[in-house]
Motif scaffolding. Structure first.
Motif, PDB file in Angstrom:
ATOM      1  N   SER A 344      31.325  38.262  48.974  1.00 58.78           N
ATOM      2  CA  SER A 344      31.757  39.648  48.808  1.00 58.78           C
ATOM      3  C   SER A 344      30.612  40.616  49.075  1.00 58.78           C
ATOM      4  N   ARG A 396      40.247  50.855  44.193  1.00 58.71           N
ATOM      5  CA  ARG A 396      41.520  51.200  44.818  1.00 58.71           C
ATOM      6  C   ARG A 396      41.791  50.370  46.066  1.00 58.71           C
ATOM      7  N   GLN A 397      40.766  49.635  46.511  1.00 59.02           N
ATOM      8  CA  GLN A 397      40.904  48.889  47.760  1.00 59.02           C
ATOM      9  C   GLN A 397      41.082  47.386  47.544  1.00 59.02           C
ATOM     10  N   VAL A 398      40.966  46.916  46.292  1.00 57.74           N
ATOM     11  CA  VAL A 398      41.060  45.472  46.026  1.00 57.74           C
ATOM     12  C   VAL A 398      42.215  45.203  45.080  1.00 57.74           C
ATOM     13  N   SER A 399      42.678  43.988  45.093  1.00 60.15           N
ATOM     14  CA  SER A 399      43.763  43.589  44.197  1.00 60.15           C
ATOM     15  C   SER A 399      43.293  43.611  42.760  1.00 60.15           C
ATOM     16  N   ALA A 400      44.126  44.136  41.896  1.00 60.47           N
ATOM     17  CA  ALA A 400      43.773  44.207  40.482  1.00 60.47           C
ATOM     18  C   ALA A 400      43.636  42.821  39.871  1.00 60.47           C
ATOM     19  N   LYS A 401      44.291  41.821  40.465  1.00 61.31           N
ATOM     20  CA  LYS A 401      44.253  40.468  39.923  1.00 61.31           C
ATOM     21  C   LYS A 401      43.125  39.621  40.513  1.00 61.31           C
ATOM     22  N   SER A 402      42.407  40.161  41.483  1.00 59.03           N
ATOM     23  CA  SER A 402      41.315  39.407  42.095  1.00 59.03           C
ATOM     24  C   SER A 402      40.097  39.399  41.170  1.00 59.03           C
ATOM     25  N   LYS A 403      39.207  38.453  41.409  1.00 57.24           N
ATOM     26  CA  LYS A 403      37.984  38.368  40.612  1.00 57.24           C
ATOM     27  C   LYS A 403      37.123  39.611  40.795  1.00 57.24           C
ATOM     28  N   GLY A 405      38.264  42.605  41.518  1.00 54.58           N
ATOM     29  CA  GLY A 405      38.922  43.674  40.771  1.00 54.58           C
ATOM     30  C   GLY A 405      38.623  43.579  39.282  1.00 54.58           C
ATOM     31  N   GLU A 406      38.622  42.366  38.740  1.00 49.14           N
ATOM     32  CA  GLU A 406      38.307  42.179  37.318  1.00 49.14           C
ATOM     33  C   GLU A 406      36.868  42.590  37.017  1.00 49.14           C
ATOM     34  N   ARG A 409      36.655  46.395  37.110  1.00 47.04           N
ATOM     35  CA  ARG A 409      37.324  46.964  35.943  1.00 47.04           C
ATOM     36  C   ARG A 409      36.510  46.729  34.660  1.00 47.04           C
TER      37      ARG A 409
END
Length: 507
Positions: A344, A396-403, A405-406, A409
């Motif tokens: 990443s 806002r550009q990544v999945s909320a459920k992705s690592k 995104g976590e 957050r």
């Protein structure tokens, strides 16, 4: 190395010498290859320790692996040097400085037998000497202290008998001195030797002590020492800033035939990074679970800054107790992105920016609280503000459920606590202070596997508290525990435990 004068004149002898030299060279090449291979392993281990995935490597397992490879390397180098007629020059492995002055010196004189001059036969006189010091050891030696108390009677008055009172002991009527009890405590809680292993060590010297006997000594000592741990915890409650953390403590649960998971909570203070006057200290408290109410009970009326990881129980505590404000740990934020850095670019960029914050902190270490605040205001604030904008744009550009995104957050939901260090020079960038204090408990847990009961877990917390405070104060825990147990056995007043604290003996 052979000189020209050493070469034989006979052709066959010369051929034999050449063959011997060739065999020696082949042997040296084998040994040298072993040396190079082992050095490469050590370098690989070091890269693994300090490289990008270092935080996924168990530090204790790393040390065990490294010491085994270093042992093999020393053997290979020694074999190579012994096989060579001209041993390779390499740095001698030794500790810097001389051996401690307080150690007993045993003189050993290695002298010539004949004091007559080998040239003319005249008498020799000493013109100097070479002195070498080596560290020696006498294995643990037991001794028996025999206490005699004469009784006196009066010839005129036969009813009068006079005798000095028996010295007070931690184990009344028992065989251990306070120094032996201190040794058992240090071995168990500082050197991580369970009691059954200590019993095996003693048995090798003909001292038969049941594990249950050692456990009885530890329990009695814990009863005497508990007020000291409680005093340290009370001192910590009066601090303006604390670190808090917790780690699991497996405890035997006989009713279910297995273990349950208790918790050892750690509360620490260390104001040395900004020149504070209060001594560093830590207190451990055992609890049967990880409920947030535990920390509230432990902290009592504490009012100030609590520096912690992301555990939600602390946030709930701060909501209930308005006098507590939380400062969060940048090391935990960094760790979330560390796991993703290989794949990443966003994680790599976050790590780069966090590294800039740590570089500034390294420069500010040791400055006063106000100076640290000024440095952070001038240099760190813009990095923190830009990083927040960067994370808000990426979330806002990544999945909320992705690592990823976590991880983003996790940081954004704790931003107020992560930014608090900018306004207060007493706050550190992370909670590594208390994590370092937790590490000995984790190592003891690996060796002891579990505590036998909730009460055993709390005894663990009591004694570990005092040993760790000895370490923080830079004093020998065995000497301190021996002196303290003697004082407590002799009735040191309960309201005077402050006089016994490890930091009072420093200097």
């Amino acid at each position: 190395m052979l000189m020209e004068a050493d070469l034989p004149d006979d052709v066959e002898a010369l051929r034999a010498l050449v063959l011997e030299q060739a065999r020696e060279l082949d042997t040296l090449k084998v040994f040298q290859a072993d040396v190079e291979r082992l050095k490469a392993i050590i370098e690989a281990l070091q890269r693994h320790r300090f490289g990008r995935r270092s935080e996924q490597f168990d530090p204790d397992q790393f040390e065990l692996a490294l010491e085994e490879v270093e042992t093999a390397l020393a053997e290979a180098e020694h074999a190579r040097d012994k096989a060579s007629r001209t041993p390779a020059e390499r740095p001698r492995k030794s500790n810097r400085g001389s051996l401690p002055a307080h150690l007993e010196r045993i003189e050993q004189v290695v002298d010539v037998e004949d004091k007559a001059c080998p040239c003319c036969g005249g008498a020799l006189h000493q013109i100097g000497e070479d002195v070498a010091e080596r560290l020696d050891v006498v294995p643990t030696t037991f001794r028996v202290l025999v206490t005699r108390r004469p009784r006196y009677g009066c010839r005129s008055c036969e009813s009068a008998i006079v005798q000095a009172p028996a010295p007070a002991r931690i184990v009344e009527g028992g065989i251990p001195t306070e120094a032996l009890i201190a040794q058992v405590l240090v071995a168990k809680y500082a050197d991580h030797l369970p009691l059954y292993r200590q019993a095996q060590i003693y048995a090798r010297q003909g001292i038969q002590l049941d594990r249950s006997t050692l456990a009885d000594w530890v329990g009695r000592a814990a009863w005497y020492l508990r007020p000291l741990r409680d005093h340290i915890l009370e001192r910590l409650r009066r601090s303006e800033r604390l670190f808090a953390d917790e780690t699991t403590a497996p405890v035997l649960d006989p009713g279910r035939g297995r273990t349950k998971t208790g918790q050892l909570w750690a509360y620490a203070r260390d104001d040395r990074p900004w020149g504070g006057d209060d001594p560093p200290m830590v207190a451990y408290v055992y609890a049967a679970d990880r409920k947030g109410e535990r920390a509230e009970a432990h902290l009592g009326d504490f009012a100030g800054i609590l520096q912690v990881d992301g555990y939600g129980g602390y946030a709930a505590l701060a909501r209930r107790r308005q006098q507590i404000s939380l400062a969060f740990c940048w090391a935990h934020v960094r760790r979330k992105f560390y796991e993703l850095a290989d794949n990443s670019p966003v994680a790599t960029e976050v790590l780069r920016r966090v590294a800039l914050l740590y570089a500034i902190e390294d420069e500010a270490r040791g400055l006063s609280a106000e100076q640290r605040r000024a440095v952070r205001h001038d240099r760190s604030r813009i990095i923190v503000d830009d990083l927040r904008q960067y994370l808000e744009a990426r979330i806002r550009q990544v999945s909320a459920k992705s690592k990823l995104g976590e991880a983003i957050r996790y940081a954004l939901t704790r931003w107020d606590g992560l930014s608090r260090f900018l306004e207060d020079g007493r706050i550190d960038l992370d909670s590594n202070t208390v994590e370092r204090s937790i590490r000995p408990l984790a190592l003891n847990r690996k060796n002891a596997l579990f505590a036998g009961s909730d009460e055993g877990g709390d005894n663990w917390a009591v004694i570990a508290t005092l040993i760790e405070n000895c370490k923080l104060s830079g004093i020998n825990p065995h000497i301190w525990l021996t002196d303290t147990l003697n004082s407590l056995a002799n009735g040191h007043p309960a309201n005077g435990v402050a006089e016994l604290m490890p930091w009072t003996t420093v200097g």
